[in-house]
Scaffold this active site. Structure first.
Site, PDB file in Angstrom:
ATOM      1  N   HIS A 136       0.325   4.690   1.301  1.00  0.00           N
ATOM      2  CA  HIS A 136       0.013   5.990   1.934  1.00  0.00           C
ATOM      3  C   HIS A 136       0.157   7.397   1.093  1.00  0.00           C
ATOM      4  O   HIS A 136       0.576   7.522   0.376  1.00  0.00           O
ATOM      5  CB  HIS A 136       0.196   6.496   2.945  1.00  0.00           C
ATOM      6  CG  HIS A 136       0.486   4.767   4.125  1.00  0.00           C
ATOM      7  ND1 HIS A 136      -0.480   5.274   5.241  1.00  0.00           N
ATOM      8  CD2 HIS A 136       1.517   4.091   4.237  1.00  0.00           C
ATOM      9  CE1 HIS A 136      -0.637   4.291   6.116  1.00  0.00           C
ATOM     10  NE2 HIS A 136       1.180   3.451   5.822  1.00  0.00           N
TER      11      HIS A 136
ATOM     12  N   HIS B 147       0.821  -1.005   0.015  1.00  0.00           N
ATOM     13  CA  HIS B 147      -0.300   0.022   0.299  1.00  0.00           C
ATOM     14  C   HIS B 147       1.075   1.440  -0.065  1.00  0.00           C
ATOM     15  O   HIS B 147       2.024   0.981   0.607  1.00  0.00           O
ATOM     16  CB  HIS B 147      -1.161   0.241   1.392  1.00  0.00           C
ATOM     17  CG  HIS B 147      -0.487  -0.289   2.614  1.00  0.00           C
ATOM     18  ND1 HIS B 147       0.432  -1.271   2.655  1.00  0.00           N
ATOM     19  CD2 HIS B 147      -0.261   0.754   3.772  1.00  0.00           C
ATOM     20  CE1 HIS B 147       0.506  -1.318   4.199  1.00  0.00           C
ATOM     21  NE2 HIS B 147       1.132   0.009   4.592  1.00  0.00           N
TER      22      HIS B 147
END
Ligand code: 5GP
Ligand code: ZN
Length: 148
Positions: free
Chosen positions: A112, A110
């Site tokens: 951010h 992922h």
């Protein structure tokens, strides 16, 4: 695996919370989706509108698999611009942690995407997360959706 395989044939880890968010088994405040990536609000927001961009297939981190970052780069680009415009942010931070030593907690790649505001100069982070209430998350979610 080619980047354009359908979600049904993509690798999924049955114990991974982000795989469950991608499939819809777990709820999320989803703000963006394309053929290879999904983005949703982070429940532990460092700053208003903090979002996570994840690949639809299960890849543990940015240094695993082949071409993992290019696969989600268009989504990161789109989400950063979306948050800048819809939330009138003054700046954006991008961060992706790979490995426990780097502070990674969820082992599904992922990025951010963290909107920043001129009146909040200190970056909140993994070690000083801040956080958001459900009402605050619902409010920023509505603001992002309102421009759609
Ligand atoms: P990491 O430390 O692995 O880079 O970041 C994991 C992030 O995932 C944290 O910022 C945390 O708040 C977020 N997170 C963990 N569980 C969930 C969840 O169930 N839903 C959402 N939307 N975010 C989550
Ligand atoms: Zn996963």
């Amino acid at each position: 695996m080619t980047p354009f395989e359908t979600p049904e044939t993509q690798h999924v880890d049955p114990n991974c919370i982000f795989c469950k968010i991608v499939s819809g088994e777990l709820p999320s405040r989803r703000i963006y989706e394309d053929d290879r990536a999904v983005a949703f609000l982070d429940i532990g927001a460092w700053h208003r509108g903090h979002s996570l961009v994840v690949p639809k297939r299960h890849i543990p981190d940015v240094v695993s698999g082949t071409s993992s970052l290019p696969e989600i780069a268009p989504a990161v680009d789109a989400v950063a611009r979306l948050l800048m415009h819809r939330l009138a942010a003054d700046g954006i931070n991008l961060l992706s942690s790979a490995g426990q030593a780097a502070g990674q907690e969820v082992f599904h790649l992922h990025v951010h995407v963290v909107p920043r505001y001129a009146d909040e100069p200190g970056l909140r982070s993994l070690v000083n997360p801040g956080g958001a209430t459900d009402d605050e998350l619902d409010s920023v979610y509505r603001q992002i959706q309102a421009g759609a």
